[in-house]
Design a protein around this motif. Sequence first.
Motif, mmCIF file in Angstrom:
data_model
loop_
_atom_site.group_PDB
_atom_site.id
_atom_site.type_symbol
_atom_site.label_atom_id
_atom_site.label_comp_id
_atom_site.label_asym_id
_atom_site.label_seq_id
_atom_site.Cartn_x
_atom_site.Cartn_y
_atom_site.Cartn_z
ATOM 1 N N PHE A 76 0.856 -1.176 0.000
ATOM 2 C CA PHE A 76 0.000 0.000 0.000
ATOM 3 C C PHE A 76 0.897 1.232 0.000
ATOM 4 O O PHE A 76 1.757 1.376 0.870
ATOM 5 N N ILE A 77 0.706 2.104 -0.980
ATOM 6 C CA ILE A 77 1.483 3.342 -1.056
ATOM 7 C C ILE A 77 0.662 4.444 -0.408
ATOM 8 O O ILE A 77 -0.497 4.668 -0.770
ATOM 9 N N ILE A 78 1.288 5.126 0.550
ATOM 10 C CA ILE A 78 0.607 6.181 1.293
ATOM 11 C C ILE A 78 1.386 7.477 1.122
ATOM 12 O O ILE A 78 2.576 7.544 1.442
ATOM 13 N N LYS A 79 0.704 8.488 0.597
ATOM 14 C CA LYS A 79 1.325 9.797 0.395
ATOM 15 C C LYS A 79 0.909 10.725 1.521
ATOM 16 O O LYS A 79 -0.249 10.728 1.942
ATOM 17 N N ASN A 80 1.858 11.517 1.988
ATOM 18 C CA ASN A 80 1.573 12.523 3.007
ATOM 19 C C ASN A 80 1.360 13.869 2.312
ATOM 20 O O ASN A 80 2.307 14.487 1.844
ATOM 21 N N THR A 81 0.114 14.304 2.230
ATOM 22 C CA THR A 81 -0.207 15.588 1.585
ATOM 23 C C THR A 81 -0.255 16.722 2.612
ATOM 24 O O THR A 81 -0.619 17.838 2.268
ATOM 25 N N GLY A 82 0.115 16.418 3.852
ATOM 26 C CA GLY A 82 0.085 17.419 4.922
ATOM 27 C C GLY A 82 1.373 18.212 5.015
ATOM 28 O O GLY A 82 2.230 18.170 4.129
ATOM 29 N N LYS A 83 1.514 18.925 6.132
ATOM 30 C CA LYS A 83 2.653 19.823 6.328
ATOM 31 C C LYS A 83 3.615 19.352 7.409
ATOM 32 O O LYS A 83 4.617 20.007 7.658
ATOM 33 N N SER A 84 3.322 18.234 8.085
ATOM 34 C CA SER A 84 4.276 17.644 9.024
ATOM 35 C C SER A 84 4.422 16.161 8.737
ATOM 36 O O SER A 84 3.654 15.604 7.966
ATOM 37 N N ALA A 85 5.437 15.573 9.341
ATOM 38 C CA ALA A 85 5.725 14.161 9.108
ATOM 39 C C ALA A 85 4.519 13.300 9.515
ATOM 40 O O ALA A 85 3.888 13.543 10.539
ATOM 41 N N PHE A 86 4.234 12.305 8.683
ATOM 42 C CA PHE A 86 3.177 11.338 8.964
ATOM 43 C C PHE A 86 3.788 10.159 9.701
ATOM 44 O O PHE A 86 4.795 9.597 9.273
ATOM 45 N N LYS A 87 3.175 9.794 10.829
ATOM 46 C CA LYS A 87 3.677 8.699 11.644
ATOM 47 C C LYS A 87 2.583 7.659 11.853
ATOM 48 O O LYS A 87 1.424 8.018 12.032
ATOM 49 N N VAL A 88 2.984 6.419 11.845
ATOM 50 C CA VAL A 88 2.083 5.317 12.183
ATOM 51 C C VAL A 88 2.551 4.787 13.532
ATOM 52 O O VAL A 88 3.682 4.323 13.664
ATOM 53 N N TYR A 89 1.680 4.885 14.518
ATOM 54 C CA TYR A 89 2.023 4.433 15.867
ATOM 55 C C TYR A 89 1.807 2.941 16.044
ATOM 56 O O TYR A 89 2.525 2.299 16.798
#
Length: 112
Positions: free
Chosen positions: A35-48
């Motif tokens: 699964f390819i997940i793009k971060n379109t936000g302004k801070s780092a994307f984290k998976v907890y």
Amino acid sequence: SWTKAQRDAAASPVADESTFSFGKVKAGAKIDASFIIKNTGKSAFKVYKIDSESSRLSTSPFGDVAPGRKGTLKCTLDTSGMPKGECLIVVTLTTNSPLRPIMNLFVTGWIE
């Protein structure tokens, strides 16, 4: 209770595809799904946390995704001992995104 400014500055994940379909396989086959997940936000994307409703599905570690970048979640499904017929496994990601604190991805197909 995030403020508008916090939401605007946060991570925002978008999966290219939320479902991976492996078609028909013989029981005992090992399925590799990505699964390819793009971060379109302004801070780092984290998976907890990554959860699956099946002990037969394992996932690779998923690192942080910088703004504007993509990350790949790799999953492996071992169909040994699974019942024949339709298969649907939900993979749940707990994230740092205020708009998507929980993301569900799906691995589906048919076991012969």
